[in-house]
Each structure stands twice: as structure tokens, then as C-alpha cells.
Design a protein around this motif. Structure first.
Motif, PDB file in Angstrom:
ATOM      1  N   SER A 147       0.842  -1.187   0.000  1.00 17.09           N
ATOM      2  CA  SER A 147       0.000   0.000   0.000  1.00 17.09           C
ATOM      3  C   SER A 147       0.880   1.240   0.000  1.00 17.09           C
ATOM      4  O   SER A 147       1.982   1.222   0.547  1.00 17.09           O
ATOM      5  CB  SER A 147      -0.902   0.030   1.235  1.00 17.09           C
ATOM      6  N   ALA A 159       0.107   5.229   0.869  1.00 23.43           N
ATOM      7  CA  ALA A 159      -0.807   6.296   1.257  1.00 23.43           C
ATOM      8  C   ALA A 159      -0.183   7.640   0.907  1.00 23.43           C
ATOM      9  O   ALA A 159       0.951   7.928   1.309  1.00 23.43           O
ATOM     10  CB  ALA A 159      -1.105   6.216   2.746  1.00 23.43           C
ATOM     11  N   SER A 198      -0.448  11.956   0.601  1.00 29.74           N
ATOM     12  CA  SER A 198      -1.060  13.152   1.164  1.00 29.74           C
ATOM     13  C   SER A 198      -0.307  14.372   0.654  1.00 29.74           C
ATOM     14  O   SER A 198       0.860  14.277   0.289  1.00 29.74           O
ATOM     15  CB  SER A 198      -1.027  13.102   2.694  1.00 29.74           C
ATOM     16  N   ASP A 253      -7.296   3.707  -4.970  1.00 31.27           N
ATOM     17  CA  ASP A 253      -8.560   4.031  -4.320  1.00 31.27           C
ATOM     18  C   ASP A 253      -8.536   5.533  -4.069  1.00 31.27           C
ATOM     19  O   ASP A 253      -7.879   5.996  -3.131  1.00 31.27           O
ATOM     20  CB  ASP A 253      -8.706   3.243  -3.014  1.00 31.27           C
ATOM     21  N   ALA A 264     -10.781   7.474  -2.984  1.00 29.50           N
ATOM     22  CA  ALA A 264     -11.437   7.872  -1.736  1.00 29.50           C
ATOM     23  C   ALA A 264     -10.495   7.742  -0.547  1.00 29.50           C
ATOM     24  O   ALA A 264     -10.612   8.486   0.433  1.00 29.50           O
ATOM     25  CB  ALA A 264     -12.684   7.028  -1.508  1.00 29.50           C
ATOM     26  N   GLU A 265      -9.564   6.791  -0.642  1.00 29.53           N
ATOM     27  CA  GLU A 265      -8.618   6.550   0.452  1.00 29.53           C
ATOM     28  C   GLU A 265      -7.245   7.156   0.185  1.00 29.53           C
ATOM     29  O   GLU A 265      -6.339   7.021   1.008  1.00 29.53           O
ATOM     30  CB  GLU A 265      -8.465   5.044   0.686  1.00 29.53           C
ATOM     31  N   ASN A 266      -7.065   7.807  -0.980  1.00 28.12           N
ATOM     32  CA  ASN A 266      -5.757   8.388  -1.350  1.00 28.12           C
ATOM     33  C   ASN A 266      -4.640   7.348  -1.251  1.00 28.12           C
ATOM     34  O   ASN A 266      -3.551   7.632  -0.738  1.00 28.12           O
ATOM     35  CB  ASN A 266      -5.420   9.590  -0.462  1.00 28.12           C
ATOM     36  N   THR A 267      -4.926   6.167  -1.772  1.00 26.47           N
ATOM     37  CA  THR A 267      -3.987   5.057  -1.628  1.00 26.47           C
ATOM     38  C   THR A 267      -3.827   4.312  -2.953  1.00 26.47           C
ATOM     39  O   THR A 267      -4.797   4.110  -3.681  1.00 26.47           O
ATOM     40  CB  THR A 267      -4.470   4.079  -0.539  1.00 26.47           C
ATOM     41  N   TYR A 271      -2.177   0.693  -4.552  1.00 27.55           N
ATOM     42  CA  TYR A 271      -1.851  -0.660  -4.120  1.00 27.55           C
ATOM     43  C   TYR A 271      -1.031  -1.386  -5.181  1.00 27.55           C
ATOM     44  O   TYR A 271      -1.109  -1.081  -6.370  1.00 27.55           O
ATOM     45  CB  TYR A 271      -3.128  -1.458  -3.848  1.00 27.55           C
TER      46      TYR A 271
END
Length: 122
Positions: A20, A22, A24, A71, A73-76, A78
Motif C-alpha cells: 500500500s 498512502a 497526502s 482508491d 477515496a482513500e488516497n492510496t 496498491y
């Protein structure tokens, strides 16, 4: 911008791992992302990329075994890795592109995470 990669570990050949990343710091959905890896004594190499719209691109060495996804929505981002081989052992890095589309060149990426270790035992 910060990129935090996770999910690495030790796995036997033939096994699976899911990495993953993430992100920001800026509008996630506007940028492409990529995964790269660097094995000991080797140069960093491209693994997979995904565009802002979900289009994907893979290195030949991982095609059919790895899947990159995102994703928004999750700012991720994979990286699902299946059928792992000892030669997949490396530190894996995620990177955020300069534009909506990113490919295999390092110069297309503006930000890099710190990496996560993947070790595949035979």
C-alpha cells in the motif's frame, strides 16, 4: 507531499503480498502513480504505473503476476503481488507522477516514498 509505503515482508516463493502507498499533500485523483524496486547491487527499476483514470502499465517481468490499483477515496495506491519469485526480492518504492499519466521513466515522477522491503525465499 508525503508517500508512505507499507505491506512488505518475508514470503515464500509462490506466495502473495499486497503493498500500500498512502499519499497526502495534494489532490490525489489528479496524478498518476508508480511502483519501482531496487534489489541489492542493482539499479532501481520500474514495476508498474497507474494513470489518474486507472489505466495501467507493467514491466514485462511482472506482467500477469502483479496488479496495480488505486482508491481515490482513500488516497492510496496498491500493488498486489502474486506468484512471487526470489528475483522479486527488493525494496519497493511508490512514486507520485508529475502529471495525470505516468510511465516507466524516473523523470516522470516528482515525489518518492521511503520504500518497503519485500523478501521472497526459495
Amino acid at each position: 507531499v508525503q508517500l508512505q509505503a507499507s505491506g512488505g515482508g518475508l514470503v515464500q516463493a509462490g506466495g502473495s503480498l499486497k503493498l500500500s502507498c498512502a499519499a497526502s499533500g495534494r489532490t490525489f485523483c489528479n496524478y498518476g502513480f508508480g511502483w519501482f524496486r531496487q534489489a541489492p547491487g542493482k539499479e532501481r527499476e520500474f514495476v508498474a504505473a497507474i494513470s489518474w483514470s486507472g489505466g495501467t502499465y507493467y514491466a514485462d517481468s511482472v506482467k500477469g503476476r502483479f496488479t496495480i490499483s488505486r482508491d481515490n477515496a482513500e488516497n492510496t495506491v496498491y500493488l498486489q503481488m502474486n506468484s512471487l519469485r526470489p528475483e522479486d526480492t527488493a525494496v519497493y518504492y511508490c512514486a507520485e507522477g508529475r502529471r495525470r499519466y505516468s510511465g516507466s521513466s524516473f523523470t516522470e515522477y516528482e515525489y518518492w516514498g521511503h520504500g518497503t522491503q519485500v523478501t521472497v525465499s526459495s
